[in-house]
Design a protein around this motif. Structure first.
Motif, PDB file in Angstrom:
ATOM      1  N   TYR A  50       0.819  -1.207   0.000  1.00 32.13           N
ATOM      2  CA  TYR A  50       0.000   0.000   0.000  1.00 32.13           C
ATOM      3  C   TYR A  50       0.859   1.267   0.000  1.00 32.13           C
ATOM      4  CZ  TYR A  50      -3.611  -3.052   2.209  1.00 32.13           C
ATOM      5  OH  TYR A  50      -4.506  -4.046   2.522  1.00 32.13           O
ATOM      6  N   CYS A  51       0.148   2.403  -0.105  1.00 31.59           N
ATOM      7  CA  CYS A  51       0.701   3.693   0.266  1.00 31.59           C
ATOM      8  C   CYS A  51      -0.372   4.468   1.014  1.00 31.59           C
ATOM      9  CB  CYS A  51       1.196   4.481  -0.948  1.00 31.59           C
ATOM     10  SG  CYS A  51      -0.086   4.943  -2.142  1.00 31.59           S
ATOM     11  N   SER A  52       0.060   5.341   1.918  1.00 30.53           N
ATOM     12  CA  SER A  52      -0.876   6.179   2.668  1.00 30.53           C
ATOM     13  C   SER A  52      -0.134   7.386   3.225  1.00 30.53           C
ATOM     14  CB  SER A  52      -1.529   5.399   3.821  1.00 30.53           C
ATOM     15  OG  SER A  52      -0.659   5.316   4.933  1.00 30.53           O
ATOM     16  N   ASP A  53      -0.898   8.395   3.651  1.00 30.12           N
ATOM     17  CA  ASP A  53      -0.280   9.583   4.223  1.00 30.12           C
ATOM     18  C   ASP A  53       0.299   9.312   5.603  1.00 30.12           C
ATOM     19  OD1 ASP A  53      -2.865   9.282   5.369  1.00 30.12           O
ATOM     20  OD2 ASP A  53      -2.852  11.381   5.990  1.00 30.12           O
ATOM     21  N   ALA A  54      -0.185   8.278   6.278  1.00 29.80           N
ATOM     22  CA  ALA A  54       0.277   7.979   7.636  1.00 29.80           C
ATOM     23  C   ALA A  54       1.488   7.063   7.662  1.00 29.80           C
ATOM     24  CB  ALA A  54      -0.854   7.343   8.439  1.00 29.80           C
ATOM     25  N   TYR A  55       1.579   6.136   6.700  1.00 33.24           N
ATOM     26  CA  TYR A  55       2.612   5.100   6.753  1.00 33.24           C
ATOM     27  C   TYR A  55       3.555   5.104   5.557  1.00 33.24           C
ATOM     28  CZ  TYR A  55      -0.835   3.340  10.088  1.00 33.24           C
ATOM     29  OH  TYR A  55      -1.729   3.219  11.117  1.00 33.24           O
ATOM     30  N   GLY A  56       3.395   6.032   4.641  1.00 30.78           N
ATOM     31  CA  GLY A  56       4.230   6.025   3.447  1.00 30.78           C
ATOM     32  C   GLY A  56       3.920   4.806   2.602  1.00 30.78           C
ATOM     33  N   PHE A  57       4.957   4.177   2.054  1.00 27.01           N
ATOM     34  CA  PHE A  57       4.791   2.891   1.395  1.00 27.01           C
ATOM     35  C   PHE A  57       4.896   1.805   2.459  1.00 27.01           C
ATOM     36  CE2 PHE A  57       6.523   5.554  -2.057  1.00 27.01           C
ATOM     37  CZ  PHE A  57       5.518   5.375  -3.005  1.00 27.01           C
ATOM     38  N   PHE A  58       3.995   0.827   2.431  1.00 29.86           N
ATOM     39  CA  PHE A  58       4.028  -0.191   3.481  1.00 29.86           C
ATOM     40  C   PHE A  58       3.438  -1.498   2.981  1.00 29.86           C
ATOM     41  CE2 PHE A  58      -0.053   1.875   3.944  1.00 29.86           C
ATOM     42  CZ  PHE A  58      -0.940   0.900   4.377  1.00 29.86           C
ATOM     43  N   CYS A  59       3.772  -2.561   3.703  1.00 31.05           N
ATOM     44  CA  CYS A  59       3.291  -3.900   3.360  1.00 31.05           C
ATOM     45  C   CYS A  59       2.631  -4.521   4.583  1.00 31.05           C
ATOM     46  CB  CYS A  59       4.449  -4.773   2.890  1.00 31.05           C
ATOM     47  SG  CYS A  59       3.954  -6.443   2.398  1.00 31.05           S
ATOM     48  N   ILE A  60       1.512  -5.182   4.370  1.00 30.96           N
ATOM     49  CA  ILE A  60       0.826  -5.952   5.398  1.00 30.96           C
ATOM     50  C   ILE A  60       0.765  -7.397   4.913  1.00 30.96           C
ATOM     51  CG2 ILE A  60      -1.275  -6.243   6.770  1.00 30.96           C
ATOM     52  CD1 ILE A  60       0.038  -3.638   7.370  1.00 30.96           C
ATOM     53  N   LEU A  61       1.118  -8.344   5.784  1.00 27.47           N
ATOM     54  CA  LEU A  61       1.127  -9.739   5.374  1.00 27.47           C
ATOM     55  C   LEU A  61       0.402 -10.599   6.399  1.00 27.47           C
ATOM     56  CD1 LEU A  61       3.465 -11.651   7.079  1.00 27.47           C
ATOM     57  CD2 LEU A  61       4.882  -9.844   6.115  1.00 27.47           C
ATOM     58  N   LYS A  62      -0.094 -11.727   5.913  1.00 27.17           N
ATOM     59  CA  LYS A  62      -0.654 -12.762   6.781  1.00 27.17           C
ATOM     60  C   LYS A  62       0.249 -13.969   6.653  1.00 27.17           C
ATOM     61  CE  LYS A  62      -5.001 -14.910   8.174  1.00 27.17           C
ATOM     62  NZ  LYS A  62      -6.452 -15.017   7.914  1.00 27.17           N
ATOM     63  N   ASN A  63       0.914 -14.329   7.745  1.00 24.19           N
ATOM     64  CA  ASN A  63       1.952 -15.344   7.656  1.00 24.19           C
ATOM     65  C   ASN A  63       1.390 -16.759   7.744  1.00 24.19           C
ATOM     66  OD1 ASN A  63       1.490 -15.918  10.379  1.00 24.19           O
ATOM     67  ND2 ASN A  63       3.273 -14.754  11.092  1.00 24.19           N
ATOM     68  N   ASN A  64       2.294 -17.732   7.816  1.00 25.38           N
ATOM     69  CA  ASN A  64       1.896 -19.126   7.791  1.00 25.38           C
ATOM     70  C   ASN A  64       1.056 -19.528   8.994  1.00 25.38           C
ATOM     71  OD1 ASN A  64       2.122 -21.740   6.449  1.00 25.38           O
ATOM     72  ND2 ASN A  64       3.352 -22.365   8.219  1.00 25.38           N
TER      73      ASN A  64
END
Length: 297
Positions: free
Chosen positions: A159-173
């Protein structure tokens, strides 16, 4: 009158004033014919072939009215299918004589199934990204994602947002959701930005520069994504995560996926290679002039 750029056996259509993106430039003699009976050789724009980068498993140049229809696209064998809205932009384009991709931020998205990515997550995403408007406060635009996020394990969204810049969210194993973003939360506006995200090593490169995703957003700060769940589609401009509107308002050009973790040196070469752009303008009917050849300077 034949307004075509010839490169070996390849041809590229030229308008009265055009930019031409050549995905894999080589030691060719470039020439055109104006009019058709006369050749104007352009040997001065030959460039060295790039041989030290892997071949992507997917390349979208957006220069053809049909996605995966351009001679520089990969694949062209029908093994990748596309759903969603494909909106071309002829006004905001990084490369090519055709267009870029415009994701309107309302319902636009393209979803690609059958992409043969490595499930060990040794995968690199590369694209040119452009935003013409600032993000609304609190709005999160999803640039690309795997279709399983966040209903299945081993999935992610970028993603990108004004609060977090460029960021990644993941759901792990284990089904745990973790995520982190860049220290600098500024999203460039009205300029093309090159992004390369190495999935397994969880590394982000912005314009060829290693940019750590070290600001925690959710759970613990990830350091890697070790597995990608099988059979997921690749979504550009959206995510299947529920609960908010994540449709991105953005332009994209030269979206690529590699089945390898590119090194910083390779990302830098990719960034500089994909900036190769020759400007052609016509002066009257018979004179074709090369007005610039950018090779990453």
């Amino acid at each position: 009158e034949d307004r075509t750029l010839y490169e070996g056996s390849n041809t590229y259509a030229l308008g009265t004033a055009s930019s031409v993106y050549i995905a894999d430039p080589g030691d060719y003699t470039y020439f055109t014919r104006v009019p058709a009976a006369n050749y104007a050789f352009l040997g001065s724009v030959s460039v060295a072939a790039v041989t030290d980068l892997p071949t992507p498993i997917l390349r979208l140049t957006y220069d053809d009215p049909t996605l995966l229809g351009d001679k520089n696209d990969i694949p062209l064998d029908g093994s990748v299918t596309v759903s969603g809205t494909y909106t071309r932009s002829t006004s905001t384009v990084k490369f090519g004589s055709g267009s870029g991709y415009y994701n309107s931020g309302s319902t636009n998205r393209t979803e690609l199934s059958g992409v043969p990515y490595s499930t060990d997550a040794n995968v690199t995403f590369s694209l040119w990204f452009y935003k013409a408007v600032n993000l609304a406060t609190g709005k999160m635009d999803c640039i690309f994602s795997t279709s399983g996020y966040s209903s299945t394990n081993n999935s992610f969204a970028f993603y990108c947002s004004d609060a977090y810049g460029f960021f990644c969210i993941l759901k792990n194993n284990s089904g745990v959701i973790n995520g982190s973003g860049t220290t600098d939360t500024t999203i460039p506006i009205n300029t093309w930005t090159h992004l390369a995200f190495c999935v397994n090593t969880y590394k982000l490169y912005i314009n060829g520069i290693d940019t750590p995703l070290n600001i925690n957003i959710n759970g613990t700060t990830p350091t890697s994504i070790s597995t990608l769940g099988t059979g997921q589609d690749i979504i550009i401009g959206d995510t299947n995560h529920t609960g908010a509107d994540y449709h991105a308002t953005m332009f994209v050009d030269n979206f690529e996926i590699y089945n390898s973790i590119l090194t910083q040196a390779e990302v830098s070469k990719l960034y500089n290679r994909t900036r190769f752009n020759i400007q052609f303008t016509y002066d009257g009917i018979t004179n074709l002039k090369v007005t610039g050849a950018e090779t990453g300077s």
